[in-house]
Motif scaffolding. Structure first.
Motif, mmCIF file in Angstrom:
data_model
loop_
_atom_site.group_PDB
_atom_site.id
_atom_site.type_symbol
_atom_site.label_atom_id
_atom_site.label_comp_id
_atom_site.label_asym_id
_atom_site.label_seq_id
_atom_site.Cartn_x
_atom_site.Cartn_y
_atom_site.Cartn_z
ATOM 1 N N ILE A 384 95.262 -23.007 38.459
ATOM 2 C CA ILE A 384 96.639 -22.614 38.138
ATOM 3 C C ILE A 384 97.026 -21.321 38.843
ATOM 4 O O ILE A 384 98.196 -20.955 38.889
ATOM 5 N N GLY A 385 96.060 -20.648 39.433
ATOM 6 C CA GLY A 385 96.333 -19.404 40.139
ATOM 7 C C GLY A 385 97.238 -19.597 41.340
ATOM 8 O O GLY A 385 97.977 -18.679 41.715
ATOM 9 N N PHE A 387 99.843 -21.177 41.491
ATOM 10 C CA PHE A 387 101.225 -21.129 41.035
ATOM 11 C C PHE A 387 101.596 -19.740 40.502
ATOM 12 O O PHE A 387 102.668 -19.553 39.936
ATOM 13 N N GLY A 388 100.672 -18.770 40.648
ATOM 14 C CA GLY A 388 100.929 -17.421 40.175
ATOM 15 C C GLY A 388 100.699 -17.247 38.690
ATOM 16 O O GLY A 388 101.143 -16.261 38.101
ATOM 17 N N ILE A 389 99.965 -18.184 38.059
ATOM 18 C CA ILE A 389 99.704 -18.148 36.623
ATOM 19 C C ILE A 389 98.348 -17.488 36.372
ATOM 20 O O ILE A 389 97.379 -17.736 37.089
ATOM 21 N N ASP A 390 98.274 -16.680 35.324
ATOM 22 C CA ASP A 390 97.033 -15.957 35.026
ATOM 23 C C ASP A 390 96.081 -16.728 34.118
ATOM 24 O O ASP A 390 94.865 -16.684 34.309
ATOM 25 N N GLY A 392 95.774 -20.082 30.803
ATOM 26 C CA GLY A 392 96.398 -21.188 30.089
ATOM 27 C C GLY A 392 95.403 -21.875 29.181
ATOM 28 O O GLY A 392 94.263 -21.412 29.025
ATOM 29 N N GLY A 407 92.730 -18.532 37.082
ATOM 30 C CA GLY A 407 94.023 -17.903 37.257
ATOM 31 C C GLY A 407 94.158 -17.213 38.597
ATOM 32 O O GLY A 407 93.252 -17.229 39.439
ATOM 33 N N ALA A 408 95.304 -16.581 38.780
ATOM 34 C CA ALA A 408 95.585 -15.877 40.030
ATOM 35 C C ALA A 408 94.690 -14.649 40.160
ATOM 36 O O ALA A 408 94.335 -14.012 39.173
ATOM 37 N N ARG A 410 94.552 -10.966 41.031
ATOM 38 C CA ARG A 410 95.525 -9.878 41.095
ATOM 39 C C ARG A 410 94.827 -8.519 41.226
ATOM 40 O O ARG A 410 93.748 -8.325 40.670
ATOM 41 N N SER A 429 89.906 -19.583 32.049
ATOM 42 C CA SER A 429 90.210 -20.208 30.752
ATOM 43 C C SER A 429 89.412 -21.504 30.645
ATOM 44 O O SER A 429 89.586 -22.403 31.464
#
Length: 463
Positions: A384-385, A387-390, A392, A407-408, A410, A429
């Motif tokens: 999901i990273g 899509f810029g999501i951390d 879920g 996740g992303a 950062r 996650s």
């Protein structure tokens, strides 16, 4: 005596218990002359788009169904006019199976139909492949998913060339395969790699330019402003991959008791390792991403925490633990979410895993994932990273005990060596089936993956 016979081809059983498929497109028209194993149609099952090869060498006399029609297995879809001597009907062996007439060889799954009299010889079958039913006038040819066998004609003697032969473009076998899959002519490209080597990025760029393909973060249509001339609402039937995915996710959510745990990790050492690997000769021409390292870490952590690689069998009341890893990778495609898997991922080196991941995603984007690639997964990763999501709470792929969402990456202020520093950080996650995995086991698995990403050198203590 040579005669013209009408042969009716019915929709084959594509496996996985699927009972119907949608005709996506016809690759032939009435009156067309077709060869044995020539692709005649694309059909969409609940899992994938599959190419159907012609079971006969002849002329198309009738197309029974229009594109967009959902057809049940066993219903006629196309008729052929075939020249040849009429053949004897196979005799029943007494146990419900048909015996092949003398001189005929049972068809092999994945290699199209066997040749009929008057047809051309099919490709030689591979060894150690299971035999399928014999093709008879009333039988069904097995499907091939985007890799039909090609009929081979006798090789004629080649005349001597007086003109010079063009030099073959410099590329690696994986890049040539990618070019074939995306329909890119390598001879038209100039390589941007070392010494003019054509890379995967060169091929993808050429494919994107030629086909208008969007390889951005969002699969499907480009994000466009609202068109005020369009109706306020539009409707589309729920079918194909979307219908299957929805049913599978609902069944998973209400069957397996999901538990989700999260771990945020300083992955700066892993990102530094990726930079070094990309510059090394061993990984030249390969696409390396954080997903590559996460996939390798999952395979290693599974060996230490096997309950995450198991399934619950309700009928037999057994827990089955797999001692191999068929690693699923969730892929967002224009047709919907699919989870193709890499078979026996635990056996692959990091270079082999990188190549397999790249081929898997390229095939999924091209819409050519086969039913076999979508079956028998044991554990999955969803990235999901991109899509810029951390973080879920991912839903389990049906039949699997765990799924890891990455996740992303950062840059964040982080405690490092007793000081606050700007570090590269990722949140993992993990969702798991609490019937199969206890909290302790899930936590240890997640901690192992995090440890590998935070300090790749710790691998020496794990293997």
């Amino acid at each position: 005596m040579i005669a013209v016979m009408i042969k009716v081809f019915t929709l084959p059983d594509l496996g996985e218990g699927l009972t119907e498929s949608e005709i996506v497109s016809w690759k032939v028209a009435v009156g067309d002359q077709v060869e044995l194993n020539q692709v005649i149609a694309e059909v969409e099952t609940a899992k994938a788009v599959v190419e159907l090869p012609s079971p006969y060498h002849g002329v198309i006399s009738k197309l029974h169904e229009e594109p967009g029609t959902v057809v049940e297995v066993g219903n006629p879809i196309v008729s052929f006019d075939v020249e040849g001597e009429e053949e004897a009907v196979p005799q029943n062996s007494g146990d419900g199976t048909a015996e092949a007439p003398a001189g005929r060889i049972p068809t092999l799954v994945g290699y199209g139909a066997e040749p009929e009299k008057g047809g051309r010889p099919a490709r030689r079958a591979r060894l150690n492949q299971p035999a399928a039913q014999v093709v008879t006038p009333a039988a069904v040819a097995p499907m091939t998913a985007h890799a039909p066998a090609v009929a081979q004609a006798p090789v004629a003697q080649q005349p001597q060339r007086s003109e010079p032969v063009a030099e073959r473009p410099r590329s690696t076998p994986p890049v040539r395969k990618l070019a074939r899959d995306l329909g890119v002519d390598l001879s038209t490209l100039s390589g941007t790699g070392v010494d003019g080597l054509i890379t995967r990025d060169d091929v993808r760029a050429a494919s994107s330019t030629a086909q208008g393909v969007n390889f951005g973060f969002v699969a499907g249509e480009q994000n466009m402003p609202f068109d005020l001339e369009k109706p306020r609402e539009s409707r589309a039937p729920i079918k194909g991959v979307r219908k299957y995915t929805a049913a599978a996710m609902v069944a998973s959510a209400f069957t397996a008791p999901h538990v989700t745990e999260m771990l945020t990790v300083d992955v700066t050492p892993s990102m530094e390792l990726l930079t070094k690997l990309k510059a090394s000769r061993a990984f030249r021409g390969l696409k390396l991403t954080p997903l590559t390292l996460v996939a390798k870490a999952v395979c290693i952590a599974i060996a230490r925490n096997p309950s995450l690689n198991s399934r619950w069998e309700e009928q037999s009341q057994e827990i089955v633990t797999m001692h191999y890893v068929n690693l699923g990778i969730a892929a967002a495609t224009p047709r919907g979410l699919t989870v193709p898997n890499i078979k026996d991922a635990q056996k692959l080196s990091l270079t082999e895993l990188a190549q397999a991941l790249s081929e898997l995603t390229d095939t999924a984007r091209a819409g050519k994932t086969t039913p076999e690639d979508l079956s028998r997964g044991t554990i999955s990763i969803t990235n999901i990273g991109v899509f810029g999501i951390d973080a879920g709470t991912p839903i389990l792929n049906p039949g699997e005990a765990a799924i890891l969402a990455m996740g992303a990456v950062r840059k964040l202020p982080w405690e490092y060596q007793d000081e606050v520093a700007l570090r590269q950080v990722m949140t993992l996650s993990l969702s798991f089936d609490h019937r199969l995995v206890d909290g302790e086991q899930g936590s240890k698995f997640l901690a192992d993956v995090g440890t590998i990403l935070a300090d790749p050198g710790m691998l020496i203590t794990m293997i």
